[in-house]
Design a protein around this motif. Structure first.
Motif, PDB file in Angstrom:
ATOM      1  N   GLY A   1       1.306  -0.888  -0.253  1.00 43.52           N
ATOM      2  CA  GLY A   1       0.151   0.196  -0.125  1.00 43.52           C
ATOM      3  C   GLY A   1       0.893   1.497  -0.310  1.00 43.52           C
ATOM      4  N   GLU A   2       1.638   1.095   0.893  1.00 50.05           N
ATOM      5  CA  GLU A   2       2.487   2.626   1.327  1.00 50.05           C
ATOM      6  C   GLU A   2       3.933   2.502   1.399  1.00 50.05           C
ATOM      7  OE1 GLU A   2       0.741   5.813   3.748  1.00 50.05           O
ATOM      8  OE2 GLU A   2       3.183   7.140   3.080  1.00 50.05           O
ATOM      9  N   ILE A   3       4.801   2.878   0.496  1.00 48.20           N
ATOM     10  CA  ILE A   3       6.018   3.028   1.883  1.00 48.20           C
ATOM     11  C   ILE A   3       6.453   4.174   2.836  1.00 48.20           C
ATOM     12  CG2 ILE A   3       8.898   2.702   1.431  1.00 48.20           C
ATOM     13  CD1 ILE A   3       8.239   0.409  -0.966  1.00 48.20           C
ATOM     14  N   ARG A   4       6.641   4.233   3.635  1.00 48.55           N
ATOM     15  CA  ARG A   4       6.640   5.506   5.206  1.00 48.55           C
ATOM     16  C   ARG A   4       8.364   5.146   5.549  1.00 48.55           C
ATOM     17  NH1 ARG A   4       0.599   4.577   6.168  1.00 48.55           N
ATOM     18  NH2 ARG A   4       0.168   2.617   8.203  1.00 48.55           N
ATOM     19  N   ASP A   5       8.993   3.644   5.259  1.00 45.41           N
ATOM     20  CA  ASP A   5       9.905   3.917   6.779  1.00 45.41           C
ATOM     21  C   ASP A   5      10.751   2.780   5.897  1.00 45.41           C
ATOM     22  OD1 ASP A   5       9.578   0.500   7.311  1.00 45.41           O
ATOM     23  OD2 ASP A   5       7.207   1.522   7.865  1.00 45.41           O
ATOM     24  N   GLU A   6      12.022   3.089   6.048  1.00 43.16           N
ATOM     25  CA  GLU A   6      13.060   2.242   5.819  1.00 43.16           C
ATOM     26  C   GLU A   6      13.129   0.705   5.517  1.00 43.16           C
ATOM     27  OE1 GLU A   6      17.084   2.801   7.785  1.00 43.16           O
ATOM     28  OE2 GLU A   6      18.068   2.253   6.556  1.00 43.16           O
TER      29      GLU A   6
ATOM     30  N   MET B   1      16.507   7.779  -0.383  1.00 42.98           N
ATOM     31  CA  MET B   1      17.856   7.936  -0.024  1.00 42.98           C
ATOM     32  C   MET B   1      18.244   8.477   1.340  1.00 42.98           C
ATOM     33  SD  MET B   1      20.321   8.301  -2.916  1.00 42.98           S
ATOM     34  CE  MET B   1      19.576   9.281  -4.520  1.00 42.98           C
ATOM     35  N   ASP B   2      17.316   9.814   1.492  1.00 42.01           N
ATOM     36  CA  ASP B   2      17.287  10.537   3.223  1.00 42.01           C
ATOM     37  C   ASP B   2      16.574   9.374   4.137  1.00 42.01           C
ATOM     38  OD1 ASP B   2      17.782  12.734   1.829  1.00 42.01           O
ATOM     39  OD2 ASP B   2      15.627  13.645   2.179  1.00 42.01           O
ATOM     40  N   MET B   3      15.896   7.898   3.824  1.00 37.41           N
ATOM     41  CA  MET B   3      15.619   7.073   4.811  1.00 37.41           C
ATOM     42  C   MET B   3      17.157   5.842   5.179  1.00 37.41           C
ATOM     43  SD  MET B   3      12.075   5.071   3.381  1.00 37.41           S
ATOM     44  CE  MET B   3      10.440   6.290   3.354  1.00 37.41           C
ATOM     45  N   GLY B   4      17.935   6.115   3.822  1.00 39.50           N
ATOM     46  CA  GLY B   4      18.606   5.531   4.779  1.00 39.50           C
ATOM     47  C   GLY B   4      19.432   4.503   3.806  1.00 39.50           C
ATOM     48  N   ILE B   5      18.909   4.474   2.589  1.00 38.47           N
ATOM     49  CA  ILE B   5      18.505   3.344   1.565  1.00 38.47           C
ATOM     50  C   ILE B   5      19.807   3.769   0.449  1.00 38.47           C
ATOM     51  CG2 ILE B   5      17.570   2.111  -0.428  1.00 38.47           C
ATOM     52  CD1 ILE B   5      16.051   1.433   1.755  1.00 38.47           C
ATOM     53  N   GLU B   6      20.730   2.943  -0.062  1.00 39.00           N
ATOM     54  CA  GLU B   6      21.449   3.441  -0.584  1.00 39.00           C
ATOM     55  C   GLU B   6      21.074   3.567  -2.474  1.00 39.00           C
ATOM     56  OE1 GLU B   6      21.488   0.793   0.202  1.00 39.00           O
ATOM     57  OE2 GLU B   6      22.769   0.593   3.480  1.00 39.00           O
TER      58      GLU B   6
END
Ligand SMILES: [Zn+2]
Length: 743
Positions: free
Chosen positions: A433-438, A471-476
């Motif tokens: 449904g939605e991605i909202r966290d890392e 990327m702000d979430m920390g994903i490379e």
């Protein structure tokens, strides 16, 4: 006043007497006379409907034969109406053509309901329940006779009861959908709320306020219960996606959000506030004595026979509890890709990306931009019996056949948990449904890299910003670059109401901004919204979607890996054919579909437009710089600020909205104050059908931003990697090669 449309053959080509078809009248002289009248009416010989429609040119002989064949195969009811319905089912005629045919067949006038302004005198003559029960609409009154539009002229029960009530009636034919619309519009469920308020105040005077709020009555006839029902009913009839009950000083304001914009419906005395919030808490199974903390719940109701799911959020404010109810009409249908209204330059590559066997496709935009509608349409397109398709949603708002759908819950079962579960179920296509966290982002990306097609949505102002949010979430960056196939950025713009729009002189600034974005084009005529009864005096009616598609080409992937700026990526994407939302929005202005103000409000407001701050009203709007979805400015990812770029950056002044509005939760990872985070921690997005009015997909709940900070522990090791080389160590070109090999 009714407008009678004379049907073909009614008057001569030239010099013909402009004769008006007479209505068929019924009067309550005596029961016996009425019986005779009705008997004659039912018994008279008439041409067959099929022949009439043929003669009118509404159908051709083949269509008639096909319909008659269908009728023969299902011999259930008698002739006329049934044939009309079959022809409608087969798509040979629409309601208006059927009404015209019936009017001709029965020799009664066709009421032109499309442009009709409801007549209060006529409305007052027929009570709502009677009008709804027989599906008739009182058009006008003349010499004491009430002229009624009906879609079923042979309904003798209706004739009897209506004559009984108003003594004399005149029968006309109207299209059924128009009758329904006018009934909803004219009989306001809130019309008698004053009586309920009075009754409440009377009963309260004897009981005391606290008594009312503490021992909540479940009496269905209690004034408070009725007021709440009326507010819900009118909300549904007004096509509201949300109902807001907001306590102020001395009053409780009730507002509806329709087509993304808020309108005030009524004000109730603030003394009713506690009782109303108790009633809604009881319906939502919330704790009615808890008044200091926010609560969320849900309940189901039927309004005018339609099942409606309601998500409820109660938040304490200084004047009392603010309540927001999000309405989800379960009877609404799914939109197809065609109905979304994507331009071919977007639709074709979008479908191509969606039908590849692996990768990730994202829909982005603020709440209310129609992301879920797009995801559902895409899912419907790619789903087939040879695939195992599983979803995890919040909430499940449309049930697909042959798809396993999961709903996240408030206790422990979130997107990440659901997604991990799905991956053990051997899926081919996954909808998150939605991605909202890392955590969710990481699992979804791993899944897309291990041979699954992942569809999801995200809060971000446009397609390129979504990459940066990851990327702000920390994903490379290399993971973002390799996992994603494409990102759709979208908005819904309100359409000008074609009934009341008027030509206008454009502001010079508007002329130049439209020219700038459309390569020098200008509308033939500039229009402004006016307001009429059809658009509930807003000047806008229905909405249309604009979609930009960022295709993750080799060049874009490289830019992402190198942490290029938003402007650089956007520029490259435009070079490679992306048409931004702003370009499409201003193109709609050129086409006379919407206004510059509306584009500013929801897509793009250039920073130089200082004369426009108030044009940015409430409603689905673009996120602002400062909204969390914007790159907060890590090195190499500056916040977008170039107003001359064609990217859709709203750099204009921020429209202000009450903090309680769940339709406006800012996207992002930085949680605002907990209570204001958005009343719907599990909320989803309301979405309005982009194109087809009256054909609305129910508003899903937009997950507002979770106040929880992204988890620190990466759960990627929980994943069962399908292929050894698919982890974070694979390079972009490896992955691209694999993708191409398997495509
Ligand atoms: Zn209008």
């Amino acid at each position: 006043m009714a407008v009678f449309r004379r049907s073909k053959g009614d008057d001569g080509e030239q010099g013909g007497a402009r004769r008006r078809r007479k209505t068929v009248d019924f009067d309550a002289g005596s029961a016996a006379i009425l019986d005779v009248q009705i008997g004659e009416w039912v018994g008279s010989t008439r041409p067959r409907l099929g022949e009439v429609l043929l003669e009118l040119g509404s159908i051709d002989p083949d269509e008639l034969l096909r319909a008659l064949q269908h009728q023969k195969n299902s011999p259930s009811t008698e002739g006329a109406a049934r044939l009309g319905e079959i022809l409608m089912e087969l798509g040979s005629i629409d309601e208006v053509a059927l009404a015209a045919g019936l009017a001709n067949q029965f020799g009664v006038p066709l009421a032109d309901l499309h442009m009709l302004s409801p007549d209060p005198e006529a409305i007052a003559r027929i009570p709502e329940d009677l009008a709804r029960r027989h599906r008739v609409f009182p058009v006008h009154v003349e010499d004491g006779r009430v002229y009624l539009a009906s879609a079923d002229p042979l309904n003798t029960d209706a004739i009897r009861e209506l004559v009984d009530h108003c003594q004399s009636i005149g029968l006309m034919i109207g299209a059924r959908g128009e009758i329904d619309r006018l009934l909803d519009q004219s009989y306001n469920a809130l019309a008698d709320h004053h009586e309920m308020v009075q009754a409440f105040e009377l009963s309260n005077a004897s009981m005391g306020i606290e008594a009312e709020t503490e021992t909540f009555q479940v009496d269905e006839n209690a004034p408070v219960v009725k007021v709440v029902n009326q507010v819900l009913t009118q909300g549904v009839r007004s096509r509201a996606s949300d109902i807001h009950l907001e306590p102020g000083e001395g009053f409780l304001r009730v507002r509806y959000r329709v087509d993304g914009a808020m309108t005030e419906a009524i004000r109730l005395p603030s003394i009713m506030g506690p009782a109303i919030s108790s009633r809604i808490k009881v319906m939502s199974e919330l704790n009615i004595v808890e008044r200091r903390r926010p609560q969320d719940g849900q309940f189901s109701v039927r309004v005018d026979g339609r099942p409606i799911d309601v998500r409820c959020s109660v938040v304490p404010t200084v004047h009392g509890e603010t309540i927001v109810l999000r309405l989800l009409d379960k009877s609404k249908t799914l939109l197809s890709m065609k109905e979304l209204g994507m331009i071919p330059q977007v639709e074709e590559p979008f479908l191509r990306l969606a039908s590849s066997p692996l990768g990730m496709i994202l829909c982005t935009g603020p709440t209310g931009a129609g992301k879920t509608t797009t995801l559902y349409a895409a899912l419907n397109e790619v789903n087939d019996p040879t695939k195992n398709t599983i979803t995890v949603e919040d909430p499940v708002e449309y049930q697909f056949e042959g798809i396993n759908q999961m709903q996240v819950t408030e206790t422990g079962f979130d997107f990440a948990t659901g997604l991990r579960g799905i991956l053990r179920q051997d899926p081919d296509v996954i909808l998150v449904g939605e991605i909202r966290d890392e955590e969710t982002a990481r699992i979804a990306m791993q899944a897309s890299l291990t041979g699954h097609m992942v569809l999801s949505s995200m809060h971000a102002i446009d397609s390129v910003s979504a990459l940066q949010r990851f990327m702000d979430m920390g994903i490379e960056p290399f993971l973002v670059a390799s996992a994603i196939n494409g990102v759709v950025g979208q908005r819904l713009l309100r359409r000008l109401c074609t009934t009341c729009m008027e030509p206008t002189q454009p502001k010079p600034a508007h002329v130049s901004v439209v020219a700038e974005f459309t390569g020098g084009q200008q509308p033939d005529t500039w229009f402004k919204p006016v307001g009429c009864h059809r658009c509930e005096h807003t000047g806008y009616r229905g909405r249309i979607g604009v979609y930009e598609l960022l295709v993750m080409s080799e060049r874009v992937r490289e830019l992402v890996v190198n942490r290029a700026t938003h402007a650089e990526i956007t520029e490259t994407a435009i070079e490679e054919g992306m048409r931004t939302m702003a370009v499409q929005g201003f193109q709609l202005v050129v086409d006379g579909v919407t206004t510059v103000e509306e584009v500013f409000r929801s897509v793009y407001a250039p920073s130089g437009m200082d004369d426009e701050p108030l044009a940015l009203g409430p409603g689905p709007r673009a996120l602002e710089p400062g909204d969390e979805a914007l790159p907060a400015g890590p090195p190499g990812i500056p916040a977008p600020s170039d107003p001359t770029s064609a990217a859709a950056f709203p750099t204009g002044p921020a429209p202000t909205e009450p903090t309680q509005d769940p339709v406006q939760p800012a996207a992002g990872t930085v949680p605002p104050a907990p209570a204001a985070t958005g009343p719907f921690p599990q909320a989803a997005e309301p979405f309005r059908p982009p194109v087809v009015s009256g054909h609305v997909v129910p508003p899903p709940f937009q997950p507002a931003q979770s106040a929880a900070a992204p988890s620190d522990d990466h759960l990627s090791e929980d994943l069962d990697p399908g292929e050894p080389d698919s982890g974070p160590t694979a390079t972009v070109s490896d992955l691209t090669a694999r993708r191409e090999a398997s495509a």
